[in-house]
Design an enzyme around this catalytic site. Structure first.
Site, PDB file in Angstrom:
ATOM      1  N   TYR A 122      13.702  67.883  61.725  1.00 59.62           N
ATOM      2  CA  TYR A 122      13.102  67.545  60.429  1.00 59.62           C
ATOM      3  C   TYR A 122      11.691  68.109  60.366  1.00 59.62           C
ATOM      4  O   TYR A 122      10.861  67.818  61.234  1.00 59.62           O
ATOM      5  CB  TYR A 122      13.093  66.016  60.313  1.00 59.62           C
ATOM      6  N   ARG A 126      23.760  32.823  47.060  1.00 58.54           N
ATOM      7  CA  ARG A 126      23.463  32.202  48.353  1.00 58.54           C
ATOM      8  C   ARG A 126      23.138  33.194  49.466  1.00 58.54           C
ATOM      9  O   ARG A 126      22.673  32.813  50.524  1.00 58.54           O
ATOM     10  CB  ARG A 126      24.636  31.298  48.784  1.00 58.54           C
ATOM     11  N   ALA A 176      33.071  39.319  40.546  1.00 58.88           N
ATOM     12  CA  ALA A 176      32.035  39.222  39.516  1.00 58.88           C
ATOM     13  C   ALA A 176      30.981  38.170  39.844  1.00 58.88           C
ATOM     14  O   ALA A 176      29.960  38.084  39.175  1.00 58.88           O
ATOM     15  CB  ALA A 176      32.667  38.909  38.165  1.00 58.88           C
ATOM     16  N   LYS A 215      26.485  40.969  46.557  1.00 55.79           N
ATOM     17  CA  LYS A 215      27.134  40.426  47.762  1.00 55.79           C
ATOM     18  C   LYS A 215      28.281  41.295  48.259  1.00 55.79           C
ATOM     19  O   LYS A 215      28.400  41.553  49.464  1.00 55.79           O
ATOM     20  CB  LYS A 215      27.638  39.013  47.481  1.00 55.79           C
ATOM     21  N   ASN A 234      29.653  33.827  51.816  1.00 54.39           N
ATOM     22  CA  ASN A 234      28.751  33.301  50.788  1.00 54.39           C
ATOM     23  C   ASN A 234      27.290  33.439  51.176  1.00 54.39           C
ATOM     24  O   ASN A 234      26.410  33.423  50.326  1.00 54.39           O
ATOM     25  CB  ASN A 234      29.067  31.832  50.514  1.00 54.39           C
TER      26      ASN A 234
HETATM   27  C1  UD1 Z   1      38.201  29.062  44.678  1.00 55.54           C
HETATM   28  C2  UD1 Z   1      39.393  28.214  44.254  1.00 55.54           C
HETATM   29  C3  UD1 Z   1      39.612  27.113  45.305  1.00 55.54           C
HETATM   30  C4  UD1 Z   1      39.796  27.721  46.677  1.00 55.54           C
HETATM   31  C5  UD1 Z   1      38.656  28.673  47.025  1.00 55.54           C
HETATM   32  C6  UD1 Z   1      39.006  29.435  48.266  1.00 55.54           C
HETATM   33  C7  UD1 Z   1      39.367  28.222  41.819  1.00 55.54           C
HETATM   34  C8  UD1 Z   1      39.009  27.460  40.615  1.00 55.54           C
HETATM   35  N1  UD1 Z   1      39.121  27.623  42.985  1.00 55.54           N
HETATM   36  O1  UD1 Z   1      37.077  28.209  44.665  1.00 55.54           O
HETATM   37  O2  UD1 Z   1      40.739  26.329  44.963  1.00 55.54           O
HETATM   38  O3  UD1 Z   1      39.905  26.697  47.635  1.00 55.54           O
HETATM   39  O4  UD1 Z   1      38.448  29.627  45.961  1.00 55.54           O
HETATM   40  O5  UD1 Z   1      37.932  30.215  48.664  1.00 55.54           O
HETATM   41  O6  UD1 Z   1      39.862  29.319  41.721  1.00 55.54           O
HETATM   42  N2  UD1 Z   1      34.738  34.978  40.627  1.00 55.54           N
HETATM   43  C9  UD1 Z   1      34.682  35.901  39.606  1.00 55.54           C
HETATM   44  N3  UD1 Z   1      34.425  35.469  38.341  1.00 55.54           N
HETATM   45  C10 UD1 Z   1      34.241  34.153  38.042  1.00 55.54           C
HETATM   46  C11 UD1 Z   1      34.302  33.222  39.099  1.00 55.54           C
HETATM   47  C12 UD1 Z   1      34.567  33.668  40.376  1.00 55.54           C
HETATM   48  O7  UD1 Z   1      34.853  37.091  39.837  1.00 55.54           O
HETATM   49  O8  UD1 Z   1      34.016  33.850  36.886  1.00 55.54           O
HETATM   50  C13 UD1 Z   1      34.999  35.436  41.991  1.00 55.54           C
HETATM   51  C14 UD1 Z   1      33.809  35.179  42.877  1.00 55.54           C
HETATM   52  O9  UD1 Z   1      32.984  36.310  42.953  1.00 55.54           O
HETATM   53  C15 UD1 Z   1      34.452  34.884  44.213  1.00 55.54           C
HETATM   54  C16 UD1 Z   1      35.824  34.319  43.852  1.00 55.54           C
HETATM   55  O10 UD1 Z   1      36.056  34.690  42.519  1.00 55.54           O
HETATM   56  O11 UD1 Z   1      34.676  36.053  44.945  1.00 55.54           O
HETATM   57  C17 UD1 Z   1      35.929  32.827  44.034  1.00 55.54           C
HETATM   58  O12 UD1 Z   1      35.050  32.194  43.153  1.00 55.54           O
HETATM   59  P1  UD1 Z   1      34.314  30.866  43.532  1.00 55.54           P
HETATM   60  O13 UD1 Z   1      33.638  30.335  42.319  1.00 55.54           O
HETATM   61  O14 UD1 Z   1      33.527  31.051  44.759  1.00 55.54           O
HETATM   62  O15 UD1 Z   1      35.554  29.930  43.828  1.00 55.54           O
HETATM   63  P2  UD1 Z   1      35.539  28.705  44.776  1.00 55.54           P
HETATM   64  O16 UD1 Z   1      34.683  27.662  44.182  1.00 55.54           O
HETATM   65  O17 UD1 Z   1      35.290  29.137  46.153  1.00 55.54           O
END
Ligand code: UD1
Ligand code: CA
Length: 471
Positions: free
Chosen positions: A392, A49, A44, A56, A266
């Protein structure tokens, strides 16, 4: 110092016997868990980035989207239920995934997270869609396409009776990841996000990869207790770990052996890195299958391309998803085979040949400067240098059919729809008008091309003849 003697060897042997008792996750029945399994794929996030307008998780990677790769690995675990959590450009992502994953999952649901409030919130939404489900819940990500089914299976086996198993890693640079917190005895007690780390915690080199297997029944109440009291004001999925530990759980962790598997995308720079690694996997698979790839560094093969043994792929070749190449073929250098191209055994395409939805029968050859689009080329036909199927007309695409052993002279333009019969021939430079049917063994020439005479057939293993460049 004496080397390891028979006693040690003996102990190793005992360890093997005892292992299933000491390490329940090694029991065969645990490895082939018959417990129901569900997958939640988080996708989601905004993906700001990447700076591109497309979502993405739909970025292309070797012929599939990022999310398709991630979900295909999960599909190998044959989950009873699968939930993809979406929000940003949801309709587009859902439509694309529904198409590309058709038939791979027994049950797949796409749910809207609403405004994304963190990974914990995303899994809450996912679990709502898994109402009534009891069993293993595996969490994966739509932007981590290199994860393999083998690692996910290990994670599932490792959980055994625990509330959760988690995948960890020791990357060169842990910055940005959640850190794995352990107590004095090494027990896994929590995960701290980078932004919430004290300086001491920030120096921890073991990180959370984000992949877990949960007990659905322990996950639900822990998710309900999540609070967004952290630096990002998000519901962190990672906070369930400390919750489980407070309830007396001992949680196993699996260290990722292959750091590539936990790479996320990312930015487009990340995509380029992941792409090189995915390409390497694909090339190695073909090399292992007996495909002679002369210069793997200069060869691009999508996922979902089949190539038979003893086929030689020369540098500069691009093979798109869906190509089917038989054995003993030769492709390239600098050949571009687009979607839907089939080469039967022993067919050859050479330099600067582009093919799209073209079917070349066995032994057919098009060795130089040719475009074959929407074309069927019979066995042992010879397509001379510079041949073009003009498929074509500005509005529609039309097919060209070339019979077995036909000989298409250099520089022939076949304005489709055109049919060239078996053993027929066009002279160099012929321009064959749309709707033309050249009967078997006829020789045509000119602009526009017209019937000249019956072709004298060469002995079956003939070489170059009038009007043609040897292919
Ligand atoms: C998360 C982990 C972190 C880990 C890292 C590894 C948490 C809080 N942290 O951090 O410990 O080291 O992944 O890559 O879980 N997403 C949703 N909905 C949301 C938020 C995120 O679908 O509300 C999805 C994003 O699209 C993404 C993934 O979850 O694919 C990870 O979310 P992101 O916010 O990037 O987590 P990180 O900060 O990388
Ligand atoms: Ca985040």
């Amino acid at each position: 110092m004496p080397g390891p003697g028979p006693v040690l060897t003996g102990r190793g042997w005992i360890r093997t016997i005892l292992a299933p008792f000491l390490f329940p996750e090694l029991r065969p029945e645990a490895q082939m868990s018959s417990r129901p399994l569900a997958v939640i794929c988080l996708a989601a996030g905004l993906g700001k980035r990447t700076k591109v307008s497309m979502p993405k998780v739909l970025l292309p990677l070797c012929g599939r989207t990022l999310a398709e790769h991630a979900l295909r690995a999960a599909a190998e675990l044959e989950p009873a239920r699968t939930v993809v959590v979406l929000h940003n450009q949801m309709e587009k992502v859902q439509a694309e995934l529904a198409k590309s994953l058709f038939g791979r999952f027994s049950e797949i649901a796409y749910v809207d997270q609403g405004e994304p409030k963190g990974t914990g919130h995303a899994v809450q939404v996912g679990m709502q869609a898994l109402d009534g489900f009891v069993g293993d819940v595996v969490v994966i990500y739509g932007d981590m396409p290199l994860m393999t089914a083998a690692t996910l299976r290990q994670l599932v086996a490792l959980r055994s009776e625990a509330a959760c198993s988690a995948l960890t890693a020791f990357p060169e640079d842990p910055h940005g990841f959640g850190r794995i917190l352990r107590d004095g005895t090494g027990r896994f007690v929590g995960i701290r996000e980078q932004k919430d780390c004290s300086p001491d915690e920030a120096s921890i080199d073991e990180v959370n990869c984000g992949f877990y297997c949960f007990d659905s029944e322990k996950l639900r109440p822990a998710l309900a207790r999540l609070q967004p009291n952290n630096a990002q004001g998000e519901y962190y999925l990672t906070d369930v770990i400390a919750d489980f530990v407070a309830a007396g759980e001992v949680l196993p962790t699996l260290v990722a052996e292959d750091l590539d598997e936990v790479l996320g995308v990312n930015s487009l720079a990340d995509l380029a890195v992941v792409q090189a690694l995915m390409q390497e996997r694909i090339l190695l698979r073909h090399l292992d299958n007996g495909v002679l790839i002369v210069d793997p560094g200069a060869t691009w093969i999508d996922d979902d391309v089949e190539i038979g043994r003893d086929t030689k792929i020369l540098p500069g070749t691009v093979l798109a998803k869906g190509c089917r190449i038989g054995s003993g073929c030769e492709v390239g250098p600098f050949a571009h085979l687009r979607a839907g191209t089939v080469l039967e055994d022993g067919a050859a395409v050479g330099n600067f040949v582009e093919a799209k939805k073209a079917h070349l029968g066995s032994g057919a050859k098009a060795k130089h400067l040719t475009y074959l689009g929407d074309a069927e080329v019979g066995a042992n036909a010879n397509i001379g240098c510079g041949t073009i199927t003009a498929n074509y007309d500005g509005v529609n695409k039309h097919r060209t059919k070339i019979g077995a052993r036909a000989f298409i002279g250099s520089g022939t333009v076949l304005c489709a729809p055109v049919e060239v019969g078996e053993d027929a021939m066009t002279a160099a430079g012929a321009v064959v008008k749309p709707g033309t049917v050249i009967d078997p063994q006829q020789l045509w020439l000119g602009v526009p091309a017209r019937y000249l005479r019956q072709r004298e057939l060469p002995p079956r293993k003939g070489g170059a003849r009038d009007g043609g460049q040897k292919a």
